[in-house]
Design a protein around this motif. Structure first.
Motif, mmCIF file in Angstrom:
data_model
loop_
_atom_site.group_PDB
_atom_site.id
_atom_site.type_symbol
_atom_site.label_atom_id
_atom_site.label_comp_id
_atom_site.label_asym_id
_atom_site.label_seq_id
_atom_site.Cartn_x
_atom_site.Cartn_y
_atom_site.Cartn_z
ATOM 1 N N HIS A 20 56.272 60.319 43.415
ATOM 2 C CA HIS A 20 57.706 60.672 42.634
ATOM 3 C C HIS A 20 57.963 61.845 43.344
ATOM 4 O O HIS A 20 59.199 62.387 43.361
ATOM 5 C CB HIS A 20 57.343 60.599 41.475
ATOM 6 N N GLY A 66 58.325 52.191 47.762
ATOM 7 C CA GLY A 66 58.687 53.456 47.140
ATOM 8 C C GLY A 66 60.150 53.778 47.065
ATOM 9 O O GLY A 66 60.755 53.749 45.916
ATOM 10 N N THR A 70 66.987 52.620 46.834
ATOM 11 C CA THR A 70 67.765 53.820 46.631
ATOM 12 C C THR A 70 68.690 54.148 47.498
ATOM 13 O O THR A 70 68.492 54.322 48.927
ATOM 14 C CB THR A 70 66.456 55.158 46.625
ATOM 15 N N PRO A 202 55.677 55.516 42.132
ATOM 16 C CA PRO A 202 56.553 54.287 41.708
ATOM 17 C C PRO A 202 55.425 53.245 41.333
ATOM 18 O O PRO A 202 54.185 53.112 41.788
ATOM 19 C CB PRO A 202 57.287 53.724 43.210
ATOM 20 N N LYS A 203 55.903 52.396 40.290
ATOM 21 C CA LYS A 203 54.966 51.252 39.731
ATOM 22 C C LYS A 203 54.656 50.227 41.027
ATOM 23 O O LYS A 203 53.322 49.915 41.165
ATOM 24 C CB LYS A 203 55.680 50.380 38.755
#
Length: 223
Positions: A20, A66, A70, A202-203
């Protein structure tokens, strides 16, 4: 000078693993600099770092997970396709050729990497192809070495608009709002010890790491 010239960023690193801190910094750097696109580029063989524990292809796959959807972030595999060490100058030359001479091209690096800039391969040539945006890092307030001061010279500007007046050649200190002090070394250590890494990654990245069994053996290699 073209006011409509694309604004392109390059953010390289081992991303071992992507977390993150990397991702939030990328988003905030893109916003601060007004970039149209930010290329996040895993380095397969970083010249000034130790050997990553996970392969470049695996780190790229984690990076893609990740980033997900975005806006403006792009997982770029170009250095994986290049033989030999990962030199930033070669990547900047490629990006300059792709986006044209009027594009505003910005290489984003951390302050710790900036302090080592004079040791980089063909360091003086970097400014012919790109600007340099230096991200402040929590805990780093080290004075510039003399050779770095000489290398940067009078290139430093304070605002993104000033940086973007020309295609390349400037230096800007970039203080991001979040400055998340997350260390990839710390994450690898926790994974190696079987401890939780929730909210550090990130999960989707965390799930992939555990499913593939990455980082089961901690190696203190640096960030």
């Amino acid at each position: 000078m073209s006011s409509n010239a694309p604004r392109i960023g390059m953010l390289g690193g081992t991303f071992d693993p992507i977390h993150h801190g990397h991702l939030r910094s990328a988003v905030e750097a893109r916003e601060t600099l007004g970039l149209d696109r930010l290329h996040m580029i895993p380095a397969p063989k970083p010249p000034l770092r130790g050997e990553p524990q996970v392969s470049a292809e695996q780190r790229l796959a984690l990076l893609k997970l990740g980033i997900a959807d975005t806006p403006g972030l792009h997982a770029d595999d170009r250095e994986l396709r290049r033989a030999g060490p990962s030199y930033s100058i070669d990547t900047l030359i490629e990006l300059r050729e792709e986006y044209g001479q009027q594009a505003r091209l910005v290489m984003i690096i951390g302050f710790d990497a900036f302090l080592r800039l004079p040791q980089w391969h063909r360091a003086q040539e970097l400014f012919a192809h790109a600007h340099l945006a230096v991200m402040a890092r929590p805990g780093y307030a080290t004075p510039w070495p003399d050779e770095l001061t000489e290398l940067v010279g009078a290139r430093e500007v304070e605002q993104a608009d000033s940086l973007m007046h020309r295609p390349s050649g400037g230096v800007m200190m970039l203080t991001l709002p979040s400055q998340m002090a997350i260390s990839a070394t710390y994450i690898r250590q926790r994974l190696g010890e079987g401890k939780s890494t929730r909210y550090l990654l990130p999960k989707a990245v965390e799930e992939a790491i555990r499913a593939e069994g990455f980082y089961r053996h901690f190696a203190s290699r640096g960030e």
